[in-house]
Design an enzyme around this catalytic site. Structure first.
Site, PDB file in Angstrom:
ATOM      1  N   TRP A 168      19.864   2.660  -9.791  1.00  0.00           N
ATOM      2  CA  TRP A 168      18.826   2.772 -10.815  1.00  0.00           C
ATOM      3  C   TRP A 168      17.489   2.176 -10.394  1.00  0.00           C
ATOM      4  O   TRP A 168      16.479   2.384 -11.041  1.00  0.00           O
ATOM      5  CB  TRP A 168      19.298   2.043 -12.093  1.00  0.00           C
ATOM      6  CG  TRP A 168      19.873   0.683 -11.781  1.00  0.00           C
ATOM      7  CD1 TRP A 168      21.200   0.385 -11.607  1.00  0.00           C
ATOM      8  CD2 TRP A 168      19.160  -0.533 -11.536  1.00  0.00           C
ATOM      9  NE1 TRP A 168      21.351  -0.945 -11.266  1.00  0.00           N
ATOM     10  CE2 TRP A 168      20.106  -1.538 -11.222  1.00  0.00           C
ATOM     11  CE3 TRP A 168      17.802  -0.881 -11.553  1.00  0.00           C
ATOM     12  CZ2 TRP A 168      19.747  -2.840 -10.919  1.00  0.00           C
ATOM     13  CZ3 TRP A 168      17.448  -2.193 -11.256  1.00  0.00           C
ATOM     14  CH2 TRP A 168      18.405  -3.149 -10.944  1.00  0.00           C
ATOM     15  N   LYS A 192      24.981  12.131  -8.185  1.00  0.00           N
ATOM     16  CA  LYS A 192      25.524  11.382  -9.331  1.00  0.00           C
ATOM     17  C   LYS A 192      24.591  10.182  -9.484  1.00  0.00           C
ATOM     18  O   LYS A 192      24.729   9.178  -8.778  1.00  0.00           O
ATOM     19  CB  LYS A 192      26.957  10.941  -9.021  1.00  0.00           C
ATOM     20  CG  LYS A 192      27.859  10.729 -10.209  1.00  0.00           C
ATOM     21  CD  LYS A 192      27.388   9.694 -11.180  1.00  0.00           C
ATOM     22  CE  LYS A 192      27.477   8.302 -10.618  1.00  0.00           C
ATOM     23  NZ  LYS A 192      26.675   7.295 -11.355  1.00  0.00           N
ATOM     24  N   GLY A 246      23.876   1.477  -3.256  1.00  0.00           N
ATOM     25  CA  GLY A 246      24.291   0.641  -4.378  1.00  0.00           C
ATOM     26  C   GLY A 246      24.867  -0.668  -3.865  1.00  0.00           C
ATOM     27  O   GLY A 246      24.525  -1.112  -2.763  1.00  0.00           O
ATOM     28  N   SER A 247      25.761  -1.224  -4.642  1.00  0.00           N
ATOM     29  CA  SER A 247      26.261  -2.557  -4.308  1.00  0.00           C
ATOM     30  C   SER A 247      27.315  -2.495  -3.196  1.00  0.00           C
ATOM     31  O   SER A 247      28.007  -1.485  -3.020  1.00  0.00           O
ATOM     32  CB  SER A 247      26.863  -3.195  -5.560  1.00  0.00           C
ATOM     33  OG  SER A 247      27.920  -2.400  -6.024  1.00  0.00           O
ATOM     34  N   GLU A 268      24.138   2.619   1.995  1.00  0.00           N
ATOM     35  CA  GLU A 268      22.971   1.728   1.927  1.00  0.00           C
ATOM     36  C   GLU A 268      23.293   0.696   0.859  1.00  0.00           C
ATOM     37  O   GLU A 268      23.236   0.993  -0.335  1.00  0.00           O
ATOM     38  CB  GLU A 268      21.712   2.516   1.525  1.00  0.00           C
ATOM     39  CG  GLU A 268      21.356   3.656   2.453  1.00  0.00           C
ATOM     40  CD  GLU A 268      20.730   3.191   3.756  1.00  0.00           C
ATOM     41  OE1 GLU A 268      20.443   1.988   3.889  1.00  0.00           O
ATOM     42  OE2 GLU A 268      20.550   4.038   4.642  1.00  0.00           O
ATOM     43  N   LEU A 269      23.645  -0.511   1.285  1.00  0.00           N
ATOM     44  CA  LEU A 269      24.227  -1.468   0.339  1.00  0.00           C
ATOM     45  C   LEU A 269      23.301  -2.659   0.096  1.00  0.00           C
ATOM     46  O   LEU A 269      22.108  -2.579   0.295  1.00  0.00           O
ATOM     47  CB  LEU A 269      25.604  -1.898   0.861  1.00  0.00           C
ATOM     48  CG  LEU A 269      26.517  -0.721   1.259  1.00  0.00           C
ATOM     49  CD1 LEU A 269      27.834  -1.211   1.819  1.00  0.00           C
ATOM     50  CD2 LEU A 269      26.752   0.213   0.076  1.00  0.00           C
ATOM     51  N   CYS A 302      16.502  -3.827  -2.836  1.00  0.00           N
ATOM     52  CA  CYS A 302      17.487  -4.333  -1.875  1.00  0.00           C
ATOM     53  C   CYS A 302      16.826  -4.967  -0.669  1.00  0.00           C
ATOM     54  O   CYS A 302      17.471  -5.715   0.056  1.00  0.00           O
ATOM     55  CB  CYS A 302      18.388  -3.195  -1.449  1.00  0.00           C
ATOM     56  SG  CYS A 302      17.437  -1.785  -0.941  1.00  0.00           S
TER      57      CYS A 302
HETATM   58  P1  NAD Z   1      26.285  -0.197  -8.241  1.00  0.00           P
HETATM   59  O1  NAD Z   1      27.028  -0.182  -6.967  1.00  0.00           O
HETATM   60  O2  NAD Z   1      26.929  -0.755  -9.427  1.00  0.00           O
HETATM   61  O3  NAD Z   1      25.836   1.275  -8.658  1.00  0.00           O
HETATM   62  C1  NAD Z   1      25.255   2.166  -7.740  1.00  0.00           C
HETATM   63  C2  NAD Z   1      25.786   3.563  -8.036  1.00  0.00           C
HETATM   64  O4  NAD Z   1      27.196   3.570  -7.871  1.00  0.00           O
HETATM   65  C3  NAD Z   1      25.521   4.043  -9.459  1.00  0.00           C
HETATM   66  O5  NAD Z   1      25.262   5.431  -9.433  1.00  0.00           O
HETATM   67  C4  NAD Z   1      26.843   3.781 -10.162  1.00  0.00           C
HETATM   68  O6  NAD Z   1      27.064   4.636 -11.244  1.00  0.00           O
HETATM   69  C5  NAD Z   1      27.809   4.089  -9.046  1.00  0.00           C
HETATM   70  N1  NAD Z   1      29.122   3.458  -9.184  1.00  0.00           N
HETATM   71  C6  NAD Z   1      29.421   2.254  -9.747  1.00  0.00           C
HETATM   72  N2  NAD Z   1      30.754   2.031  -9.686  1.00  0.00           N
HETATM   73  C7  NAD Z   1      31.298   3.106  -9.073  1.00  0.00           C
HETATM   74  C8  NAD Z   1      32.620   3.464  -8.692  1.00  0.00           C
HETATM   75  N3  NAD Z   1      33.669   2.671  -8.936  1.00  0.00           N
HETATM   76  N4  NAD Z   1      32.810   4.648  -8.067  1.00  0.00           N
HETATM   77  C9  NAD Z   1      31.768   5.446  -7.792  1.00  0.00           C
HETATM   78  N5  NAD Z   1      30.493   5.173  -8.125  1.00  0.00           N
HETATM   79  C10 NAD Z   1      30.264   4.007  -8.746  1.00  0.00           C
HETATM   80  O7  NAD Z   1      24.915  -0.917  -7.882  1.00  0.00           O
HETATM   81  P2  NAD Z   1      23.737  -1.273  -8.866  1.00  0.00           P
HETATM   82  O8  NAD Z   1      23.985  -2.619  -9.388  1.00  0.00           O
HETATM   83  O9  NAD Z   1      23.457  -0.183  -9.817  1.00  0.00           O
HETATM   84  O10 NAD Z   1      22.527  -1.276  -7.823  1.00  0.00           O
HETATM   85  C11 NAD Z   1      22.067  -2.417  -7.213  1.00  0.00           C
HETATM   86  C12 NAD Z   1      22.642  -2.551  -5.812  1.00  0.00           C
HETATM   87  O11 NAD Z   1      22.204  -1.484  -4.982  1.00  0.00           O
HETATM   88  C13 NAD Z   1      22.144  -3.810  -5.158  1.00  0.00           C
HETATM   89  O12 NAD Z   1      23.187  -4.470  -4.513  1.00  0.00           O
HETATM   90  C14 NAD Z   1      21.124  -3.308  -4.145  1.00  0.00           C
HETATM   91  O13 NAD Z   1      20.909  -4.143  -3.061  1.00  0.00           O
HETATM   92  C15 NAD Z   1      21.687  -1.997  -3.767  1.00  0.00           C
HETATM   93  N6  NAD Z   1      20.637  -1.145  -3.250  1.00  0.00           N
HETATM   94  C16 NAD Z   1      20.643  -0.878  -1.919  1.00  0.00           C
HETATM   95  C17 NAD Z   1      19.652  -0.102  -1.371  1.00  0.00           C
HETATM   96  C18 NAD Z   1      19.646   0.207   0.085  1.00  0.00           C
HETATM   97  O14 NAD Z   1      19.005   1.166   0.484  1.00  0.00           O
HETATM   98  N7  NAD Z   1      20.352  -0.521   0.917  1.00  0.00           N
HETATM   99  C19 NAD Z   1      18.652   0.436  -2.185  1.00  0.00           C
HETATM  100  C20 NAD Z   1      18.681   0.153  -3.549  1.00  0.00           C
HETATM  101  C21 NAD Z   1      19.700  -0.639  -4.070  1.00  0.00           C
END
Ligand code: NAD
Length: 495
Positions: A168, A192, A246-247, A268-269, A302
């Site tokens: 997000w 997604k 994401g995370s 990309e975490l 991130c």
């Molecule tokens: P998140 O992992 O909770 O969510 C990211 C995405 O994964 C969302 O679309 C979410 O719906 C989906 N998701 C969540 N649980 C899932 C599951 N069990 N199975 C499949 N999909 C699932 O992360 P967040 O809290 O929304 O985002 C913040 C994180 O993203 C931070 O850790 C940040 O550092 C990271 N981030 C990394 C980068 C990068 O390029 N390295 C860029 C932006 C954000």
């Protein structure tokens, strides 16, 4: 407009408009019958009000999207790279033309200050333009052979249908950074988006279709419970690649799941970026870049500076100037033109950032900045000194407007502390000594290093991390490789 008003729903789906009230937004999946589809309510992080109703897709819709993506891939891969390039160029123009709408949508969905949201639209559109150009440069090789009657060629072909799961914090750019190289390579892509920012994704897909992009080549599946949709698509062998931002825990979970169908993965975490300021640095420019890196998007990036190491001789001066600059930040409603720091995206995000401040203060850190009278999901921009290694703010990614300062004495100590983390996304260093800049940038275990530069991300450069920060690269000519398979063709001419 109400969720139960069918004609309004059609209007909302056919037009481009920013969310306001409980407008209905439907997932962009050809053949979707949304009559009985559940919806979830999307709330503004600034006011807490419901701003839209969103399709809550499940396994049936995921299966439909996968069927479409397979058909979409078979058709799209046959479209010439020049035609793909022209469509991506047209999409780029359409996104720029819709800048205000997309910016306002992001601001309402996730609280990004409006000025920053406009900047994100430009950044997001940059990937469309860059990969429109790159689509025409997917070339192969002819290799020399020992045999006069053999021809050895190397082809680069699209990997197949792609699932892109996005966060997000950059609701537009994290999508275009994946979808543009995927489409340029000839893949179909299902996005997604994060449950907090589905509308930006839906609007991007509508713009794609408006310029003539095939609907089955780029779909958007929205869901409040991401695992249900993602589990089905992860298990579907037709999906050949998954790209996730994401995370780290979710990324690792998906990586483990990908083994069963041997999917290509890009991850990309999370990050935990160190920012090293040496005593020969230009202090004012270092302060200005910490401000941009740390407080952009409320610290929810991130790559943002998460641990700021300052050499002892300049520590007090640096801390004083940084605290003064932070005290000048305008915290407020994200739609206001003067706002520099808006709310965090959610209660959980707010609670985590606030707990990092509270834990540090309880363990002996000192707050150098003023307190704000904030409520809801807002967190006061904060600078902390007297921070030590065991505090949570030093162990975890804060994802909020909190700048912990740590003193160091020499180069080796700074590099050791910077590398002492499982993460390895971005790192920054500030110095006017060329030898030191070279030594330290080479010694940092990170995928991205900014030398006197707090904002290195750009569409033509590789973006990505090492260790727990992920796998693969996005952006530039490196980013399209993730969507291409290499095929070797050996041809005998004498048979
Ligand atoms: P998140 O992992 O909770 O969510 C990211 C995405 O994964 C969302 O679309 C979410 O719906 C989906 N998701 C969540 N649980 C899932 C599951 N069990 N199975 C499949 N999909 C699932 O992360 P967040 O809290 O929304 O985002 C913040 C994180 O993203 C931070 O850790 C940040 O550092 C990271 N981030 C990394 C980068 C990068 O390029 N390295 C860029 C932006 C954000």
């Amino acid at each position: 407009m109400t969720a139960s008003n069918a004609s309004s729903q059609t209007l909302a789906n056919d037009t481009l408009e920013a969310p306001a009230g409980d407008t209905v937004y439907t997932a962009v999946i050809p053949g979707l019958d949304d009559t009985d589809l559940k919806r979830y309510s999307l709330r503004s992080p600034a006011s807490g009000d419901v701003i839209a109703e969103i399709s809550d897709c499940g396994v049936a819709q995921a299966r439909l999207a996968a069927d479409n993506a397979q058909r979409g891939f078979e058709a799209w891969r046959k479209v010439s790279p020049f035609e793909r390039a022209a469509l991506l160029k047209a999409w780029h123009r359409a996104v720029i033309d819709a800048k205000e709408l997309l910016a306002l949508t992001m601001t309402r969905e996730m609280g990004k200050p409006i000025k920053e949201a406009r900047g994100e639209v430009d950044y997001a559109a940059g990937f469309l333009e860059w990969y429109a150009e790159q689509a025409k440069r997917i070339d192969g090789d002819i290799l020399p052979s020992q045999h006069p009657d053999k021809r050895l060629s190397v082809l680069r072909q699209p990997v197949g249908p792609v699932l892109a799961i996005t966060p997000w914090n950059f609701p537009a750019a994290m999508i275009t950074r994946k979808v543009a190289p995927g489409l340029a390579a000839g893949c179909s892509v299902i996005v997604k988006p994060a449950e907090q920012t589905p509308i930006t994704a839906i609007l991007l897909a509508r713009l794609w279709q408006q310029v003539g992009g095939p609907a089955e080549a780029f779909q958007v599946i929205t869901a409040e419970r991401p695992a249900e949709v993602s589990d089905l698509l992860m298990d579907d062998a037709r999906i050949r690649k998954v790209t996730f931002t994401g995370s780290t825990p979710v990324g690792k979970h998906l990586y483990a799941k990908s083994a069963a169908t041997m999917k290509r993965m890009s991850l990309e975490l999370g990050g935990h970026a160190p920012f090293l300021v040496f005593d020969d640095a230009d202090i004012d420019s270092a302060v200005a870049e910490v401000m941009a890196s740390k407080f952009r998007n409320g610290g929810q990036t991130c790559v943002c500076a998460n641990r700021i190491y300052v050499q002892r001789a300049i520590f007090d001066t640096f801390a004083e100037r940084l605290a003064a600059a932070v005290d000048d930040l305008v915290v407020g409603e994200p739609e206001s033109e003067s706002t520099q720091v808006g709310p965090l995206v959610s209660q959980a995000g707010r609670d985590k950032a606030q707990s990092h401040i509270d834990d540090a203060l309880a363990s002996g850190a000192k707050r150098l900045t003023r307190e704000h009278d904030v409520e809801g999901f807002f967190v006061a921009p904060t600078v902390l000194s007297g921070v030590t290694a065991g505090m949570r703010v030093m162990q975890e990614e804060t994802f909020g407007p909190v700048a912990p300062l740590i003193v160091f004495d020499d180069e080796d100590e700074a590099v050791r502390q910077a590398n002492d983390t499982p993460f390895g996304l971005a790192a920054y260093l500030w110095t006017r000594n060329l030898g030191r800049a070279t030594r330290v940038s080479e010694a940092l275990d990170y995928g991205i290093v900014g030398v006197n530069d707090g904002g290195p991300s750009t569409p033509q450069a590789p973006f990505g991390g090492v260790k727990d920060s992920g796998l693969g690269r996005e952006g530039g000519r490196y980013g399209i490789d993730e969507y291409l398979d290499t095929k070797f063709v050996s041809t005998r001419l004498d048979r």
